[in-house]
Design a protein around this motif. Structure first.
Motif, mmCIF file in Angstrom:
data_model
loop_
_atom_site.group_PDB
_atom_site.id
_atom_site.type_symbol
_atom_site.label_atom_id
_atom_site.label_comp_id
_atom_site.label_asym_id
_atom_site.label_seq_id
_atom_site.Cartn_x
_atom_site.Cartn_y
_atom_site.Cartn_z
ATOM 1 N N THR A 22 29.512 -1.433 8.308
ATOM 2 C CA THR A 22 31.000 -1.598 7.541
ATOM 3 C C THR A 22 31.454 -0.198 7.608
ATOM 4 O O THR A 22 32.768 -0.014 7.473
ATOM 5 N N ALA A 23 30.972 0.874 7.942
ATOM 6 C CA ALA A 23 31.620 2.173 8.066
ATOM 7 C C ALA A 23 32.162 2.435 9.189
ATOM 8 O O ALA A 23 31.732 2.976 10.224
ATOM 9 N N HIS A 24 33.701 1.822 9.158
ATOM 10 C CA HIS A 24 34.350 2.039 10.615
ATOM 11 C C HIS A 24 34.986 3.377 11.014
ATOM 12 O O HIS A 24 35.313 3.774 11.910
ATOM 13 N N SER A 25 34.392 4.286 9.878
ATOM 14 C CA SER A 25 34.836 5.707 10.252
ATOM 15 C C SER A 25 33.815 6.308 11.128
ATOM 16 O O SER A 25 33.879 7.432 11.657
ATOM 17 N N ILE A 26 32.719 5.834 11.300
ATOM 18 C CA ILE A 26 31.633 6.316 12.351
ATOM 19 C C ILE A 26 31.887 5.711 13.739
ATOM 20 O O ILE A 26 31.275 4.188 13.792
ATOM 21 N N PRO A 27 32.438 6.089 14.661
ATOM 22 C CA PRO A 27 32.581 5.548 15.949
ATOM 23 C C PRO A 27 31.329 5.154 16.417
ATOM 24 O O PRO A 27 30.406 5.881 16.617
ATOM 25 N N LEU A 28 31.215 4.059 17.260
ATOM 26 C CA LEU A 28 30.015 3.445 17.756
ATOM 27 C C LEU A 28 29.636 4.576 18.956
ATOM 28 O O LEU A 28 28.604 4.981 19.456
ATOM 29 N N SER A 29 30.836 4.989 19.865
ATOM 30 C CA SER A 29 30.377 5.731 20.842
ATOM 31 C C SER A 29 29.807 7.081 20.532
ATOM 32 O O SER A 29 28.810 7.663 21.390
ATOM 33 N N GLY A 30 30.144 7.743 19.369
ATOM 34 C CA GLY A 30 29.505 8.991 19.076
ATOM 35 C C GLY A 30 28.189 8.526 18.415
ATOM 36 O O GLY A 30 27.171 9.416 19.010
ATOM 37 N N LEU A 31 27.886 7.471 17.851
ATOM 38 C CA LEU A 31 26.765 7.318 17.615
ATOM 39 C C LEU A 31 25.606 6.830 18.512
ATOM 40 O O LEU A 31 24.535 7.479 18.628
ATOM 41 N N ALA A 32 26.396 6.051 19.533
ATOM 42 C CA ALA A 32 25.332 5.736 20.547
ATOM 43 C C ALA A 32 24.938 7.060 21.531
ATOM 44 O O ALA A 32 23.840 7.027 21.952
ATOM 45 N N GLN A 33 25.914 7.912 21.521
ATOM 46 C CA GLN A 33 25.467 8.981 22.655
ATOM 47 C C GLN A 33 24.420 10.044 21.765
ATOM 48 O O GLN A 33 23.501 10.479 22.380
ATOM 49 N N PHE A 34 24.649 10.054 20.493
ATOM 50 C CA PHE A 34 23.448 10.839 19.660
ATOM 51 C C PHE A 34 22.123 9.898 19.848
ATOM 52 O O PHE A 34 21.175 10.770 19.966
ATOM 53 N N VAL A 35 21.990 8.786 19.625
ATOM 54 C CA VAL A 35 20.745 8.305 20.084
ATOM 55 C C VAL A 35 20.243 8.269 21.352
ATOM 56 O O VAL A 35 19.035 8.482 21.507
ATOM 57 N N ARG A 36 20.996 8.215 22.435
ATOM 58 C CA ARG A 36 20.490 8.476 23.871
ATOM 59 C C ARG A 36 20.006 9.727 23.812
ATOM 60 O O ARG A 36 18.846 9.852 24.571
ATOM 61 N N ASP A 37 20.792 10.826 23.426
ATOM 62 C CA ASP A 37 20.334 12.077 23.537
ATOM 63 C C ASP A 37 19.002 12.329 22.959
ATOM 64 O O ASP A 37 18.165 13.107 23.511
ATOM 65 N N ARG A 38 18.860 11.791 21.846
ATOM 66 C CA ARG A 38 17.518 12.114 20.923
ATOM 67 C C ARG A 38 16.177 11.280 21.750
ATOM 68 O O ARG A 38 15.344 11.872 21.809
ATOM 69 N N LEU A 39 16.593 10.088 22.086
ATOM 70 C CA LEU A 39 15.541 9.384 22.784
ATOM 71 C C LEU A 39 15.128 9.902 24.265
ATOM 72 O O LEU A 39 13.779 10.289 24.363
#
Length: 214
Positions: free
Chosen positions: A151-168
């Protein structure tokens, strides 16, 4: 063809970034996930000895988490698999001669923030959100955090996905080291077992039951 034989054909095609085997994804595990700085591509492998019974549960998990999804199957599965998959899901057909593209994977526009975040440890996701001003997430459980992300539309999917890819991608060396250590342990176990003295097996004879004399 079996699962290891098919994976051996698939791995050389994943040239950029890294790939991870058996990555927990929702309520299942993706057989192989190819991760680059730009995308995540989930692969599901079905060998001759596998069935398609779990496709209905696997596909929604992959659909929510990965930018591309491809099923890698043997020829015997193709007729029954096609009606189960939407057209954007790619299909590779495995044979001893190699992998034959049946259709390429198209970009998946239905990726969800909560599912992408679920690929990481809970502490990592909380740290990401805390750095973006959501200071109340520290005590949230995984379920509550997933609801927040949905529900938190203030968190962009693109930024979150980039963070996840970098961590993995950064975590892969740790995974490889742990895998090598587990393999070394398995190789040592038979040697130790042979050194143990085996106790002779004692078979107990059952006492004969005789009817009392009249």
């Amino acid at each position: 063809m079996n699962d290891p034989e098919i994976r051996a054909l698939l791995y050389p095609l994943l040239t950029e970034g890294v790939y991870i085997d058996e990555l927990p994804t929702g309520t299942t595990r993706a057989d192989v996930v190819h991760i680059t700085p730009q995308f995540m591509h989930g692969y599901e492998v079905k060998g001759d000895g596998d069935t398609l019974l779990r496709v209905a549960k696997q596909l929604p998990c992959y659909t929510r988490a990965y930018d591309f999804v491809t099923f890698v199957v043997t020829e015997k599965h193709l007729p029954k698999l096609l009606p189960l998959l939407p057209e954007w899901v790619g299909i590779l057909v495995a044979s001893p001669e190699g992998l034959r593209p049946h259709r390429p994977a198209s970009y998946n526009a239905t990726v969800e923030r909560a599912a992408v975040a679920g690929l990481l440890r809970l502490s990592e996701v909380k740290a990401y959100l805390f750095d973006r001003g959501l200071h109340h997430v520290g005590l949230l459980r995984r379920r509550d955090l997933s609801h927040l992300l949905a529900t938190a539309h203030s968190i962009p999917l693109s930024g979150l996905a980039q963070f996840v890819r970098d961590r993995l991608m950064a975590r892969l060396p740790q995974r490889l080291q742990a895998r090598a250590e587990r393999k070394a342990e398995r190789q040592q176990r038979p040697a130790r077992a042979r050194k143990r003295s085996r106790k002779p097996t004692v078979k107990r004879k059952r006492a004969a039951v005789t009817s009392p004399r009249k």
